[in-house]
Design an enzyme around this catalytic site. Structure first.
Site: not given
Ligand code: AMP
Length: 577
Positions: A361, A470, A475
Site C-alpha cells: 500500500e 508472513k 503472506w
C-alpha cells in the site's frame, strides 16, 4: 506513427487548487509560480535512461537458461514495440494487462510497454494457489496475460475460469512454445512484438492515471488491489532514492532479488532507469548458489531481498568459503532482519545492511535504517541495536503512532501503538472500493503494524494487529486455513497463528478444538487441507486444545494464543538448522 491515447501535444495540467488553499491568505487568489508543468508519468523515466544511459546494461538470467545482455536503449525500443502490439491488439486506456512473471528484461519491456500508453500493469503473484490467481485475475478483469514458461501449468489450469482475458502472451520465442496447449489466443512474446512500430506516443495523459496494480493479502478477507498512479510511482522513485534511502547512481549494478510482483520490486524497476544503474535480473533462480553467481560475475554493488533469501546466500557463502568483494550494500525488508544476518553481512563480508520496512500500500518504501552520527558515536553494539529497528521515513512519508482512540502517543521508543502513515505514494483506497474508506479523519492509513518511534525518529515494529502470517516474505492467510479446517467433520473451531522460524521468519501452527466426542489426528487434519491450499501454506504442525479462547466480540483471541504457544517448537525448526 502509431498514436497512443490522448494524441498530439502535451497539454499543461491545470493545477487544481491545493487542499486548504486560501486558508492563510484569506480570499486572495494565489500567485502561481512560473515553472514548467507537465505530467509526472513513468515514460519519462525510461526516456531519461535511453537518452542519458542508453548503453548501460540490463542483464537477465533467462527462464530458458542462458544469460542475455540488453541495454536501456534496447529495452526502450522493445517496450515501444510491445506498446504498438498492445494497441493493435485493441488495448484501451485503463485496461489491466496482467503478468505472471519473474524479474527479466522481457517483463520490464511489458511493464513499460503497457504503462506508458495508459495500460495498468497488473503483477500477479505466481506463488498463490491457482484458484486465488484466477480470483484475482477476474477481480481485476485483466484483458491480457503475459506469463513465463514456468507458469504454463498454472495458466493451463485456470484459463477457462478467466473469461475477461482475451490474449495470452508467453514471454518466450517460437522455439520454446509448447507443442500442444489448451490456452486460447496464445502467442510467443517475440512474435507478438516482432516488426511492430517503435513510433508510438508515450505518456501525454494525466499523471493521476492508473499505472500499476498489485493485490495484497496482508490484511483480513479477500485480496485487495492497490492501484498505483503514474504520479505516485514517479514520486516514490524520487523519494526512495534519497541518500538515506536506496541512494543509487549510474555506477551501481543492482540485483533486485525482490520480485517485480512484490510492489514494483521495491521501486527498483523505476529507480534503476531513473539513475542509470545497471540492473541484473535473476529470472526464476533465487537459491544461494544462483544469487552468488550473479553477484560475483556481474560485480553487483547493491541488492535487495527478504531475509529468507539472504539466509540462503549466507549459508552458501559459509559452506563454500566464498567472499563478496563487489557488493557494497544490501537492503533487507519484508520481514524483520534477524541479528545473525545483519552481523554476518557487516562483520564477515563488509557489506552494509540497510533495514527497510514498507508495504504494498506504500509503493512500498516506508522507512529505511541508515545510521546517524549520534548512533555511530556510541559504538558498534548501539549501531546494531538501531539497525535492527525498522528505520526512519524518507521525505514523502509521514508516520506516527496512535493509541486505540487515535490519539498520538509519545515518541519515546517505548510506547507502542498503531503505526499509521500518510504520503504521496500511500494508497487512498483499494481497487473497486473494496474495504471502503481506509483513511482516518486526518488522511492517515493504518498499516496494521504495532510499533514505537524513538526520539531519534527510528520506528520499531513490536507486533502485528492484522491476522496474517508472513513466511519467506509472502503472506499466508490464517483465515483461509481456518475456514478450510473447520470444514472437517470433527473440528469445532480452528485458529492458525504464525510462530517464529529461523529460515522463514514465521511458519503456521494450526490449533484445533475438536467437537465433543470427536477425534482426529494431526495427519488427518493435514491430509484434509492437502490440495485445498498451496503447499507452502501447509501448517508445520497441528496442536489440539480443549477450547480456543474467544475475545469480547466472539472473535478468536489470537493474542492470547500467540502468548500460550510462545515457546512451542515447530518440528521444522530443527530441520532448518
Ligand atoms: P507487503 O505488503 O507484502 O509488502 O507486507 C507489508 C507488511 O510486511 C508490513 O505491514 C509488515 O507487517 C511486514 N514487514 C515489512 N517489512 C518489515 C520489516 N522490516 N520488519 C517487520 N515487518 C515487516
Amino acid at each position: 506513427m502509431v498514436f497512443g491515447f490522448g494524441g498530439k501535444k502535451p497539454s499543461p495540467v491545470k493545477a487544481a487548487p491545493p487542499v486548504g488553499a486560501g486558508t492563510s491568505s484569506g480570499t486572495q487568489a494565489p500567485l502561481y509560480g512560473l515553472m514548467q508543468d507537465f505530467p509526472l508519468t513513468v515514460d519519462k523515466i525510461l526516456e531519461h535512461a535511453r537518452v542519458n544511459h542508453g548503453f548501460r546494461e540490463i542483464v537477465t538470467r533467462t527462464v530458458e537458461g542462458p544469460i542475455i545482455r540488453q541495454t536501456y536503449a534496447e529495452i526502450y525500443d522493445r517496450a515501444k514495440q510491445c506498446s504498438s502490439a498492445l494497441l493493435e491488439d485493441g488495448m484501451k486506456m485503463g485496461d489491466r494487462i496482467a503478468t505472471l512473471a519473474w524479474n527479466t528484461g522481457r517483463h520490464m519491456e511489458t511493464w513499460y510497454g503497457a504503462m506508458c500508453i495508459g495500460g495498468v500493469l497488473h503483477t500477479v503473484n505466481p506463488r498463490l494457489f491457482p484458484e486465488q490467481i484466477a480470483w484475482i485475475i477476474n477481480h481485476a478483469e485483466d484483458t491480457h496475460l503475459f506469463f513465463d514458461t514456468t507458469f504454463l501449468p498454472i495458466v493451463e489450469a485456470i484459463h477457462s475460469k478467466c473469461p475477461t482475458v482475451r490474449r495470452y502472451v508467453l514471454l518466450t520465442d517460437e522455439a520454446h512454445m509448447p507443442k500442444e496447449t489448451s490456452i486460447p489466443n496464445l502467442v510467443a512474446y517475440e512474435t507478438y512484438i516482432a516488426g511492430k512500430s517503435r513510433d508510438v506516443v508515450w505518456g501525454d495523459f494525466d499523471e493521476r492515471t492508473a499505472c500499476g496494480l498489485c493485490y495484497t493479502s496482508g490484511t483480513t478477507g479477500d485480496p485487495k488491489g492497490v492501484l498505483y498512479s503514474h504520479r505516485s510511482n514517479v514520486l516514490h522513485a524520487l523519494m526512495a532514492l534519497q541518500k538515506d534511502g536506496l541512494a543509487l547512481g549510474a555506477g551501481d549494478v543492482v540485483l533486485p532479488v525482490v520480485p517485480m510482483f512484490h510492489a514494483n520490486a521495491w521501486g527498483i524497476t523505476f529507480c534503476g532507469p531513473l539513475t542509470g544503474a545497471s540492473i541484473i535480473m535473476p529470472g526464476a533462480k533465487m537459491d544461494g548458489a544462483s544469487i552468488f553467481e550473479l553477484l560475483d560475475t556481474e560485480k553487483v554493488t547493491f541488492s535487495a531481498a527478504v531475509p529468507t533469501v539472504w539466509l540462503m546466500l549466507l549459508q552458501h557463502l559459509e559452506a563454500n568459503s566464498l567472499s563478496l568483494p563487489h557488493l557494497g550494500r544490501v537492503v533487507i525488508g519484508g520481514s524483520a532482519v534477524p541479528e545473525r544476518i545483519l552481523r554476518a553481512f557487516e562483520e564477515n563480508y563488509q557489506v552494509e545492511v540497510v533495514h527497510a520496512w514498507g508495504m504494498t500500500e506504500m509503493s512500498p518504501m516506508g522507512s529505511l535504517g541508515s545510521m546517524t552520527p549520534e548512533i555511530v558515536a556510541k559504538g558498534r553494539d548501539e549501531v546494531v541495536r538501531y539497525k535492527l529497528k525498522q528505520g526512519r521515513p524518507p521525505f514523502g512519508v509521514q508516520m506516527k503512532i496512535v493509541d486505540d482512540n487515535g490519539a498520538d502517543v509519545a515518541r519515546d521508543g517505548k510506547t507502542s501503538g498503531h503505526l499509521v502513515v500518510r504520503g504521496w505514494a500511500v494508497a487512498n483506497g483499494y481497487f473497486k472500493g473494496v474495504g471502503g474508506n481506509i483513511l482516518d479523519k486526518d488522511g492517515f492509513f493504518d498499516t496494521g503494524d504495532v510499533a514505537n518511534i524513538c526520539p531519534l525518529g527510528f520506528m520499531q515494529i513490536t507486533d502485528r494487529a492484522k491476522d496474517v502470517i508472513k513466511s519467506g516474505g509472502e503472506w499466508i492467510s490464517s483465515i483461509d486455513i481456518e475456514n478450510i479446517a473447520v470444514g472437517h467433520p470433527a473440528v469445532a473451531n480452528a485458529a492458525a497463528i504464525g510462530l517464529a522460524h529461523p529460515k522463514w521468519d514465521e511458519r503456521p501452527l494450526l490449533i484445533i478444538e475438536l467437537k465433543p466426542g470427536e477425534n482426529a489426528s494431526r495427519e488427518e487434519i493435514l491430509t484434509f487441507l492437502d490440495g485445498k491450499i498451496a503447499k507452502w501454506w501447509m501448517p508445520d504442525d497441528v496442536a489440539f486444545v480443549e477450547k480456543i479462547p474467544l475475545g469480547a466480540t466472539g472473535k478468536i483471541n489470537k493474542l492470547q494464543l500467540r502468548d500460550t504457544f510462545k515457546g512451542y517448537i515447530l518440528p521444522t525448526i530443527q530441520a532448518a538448522g
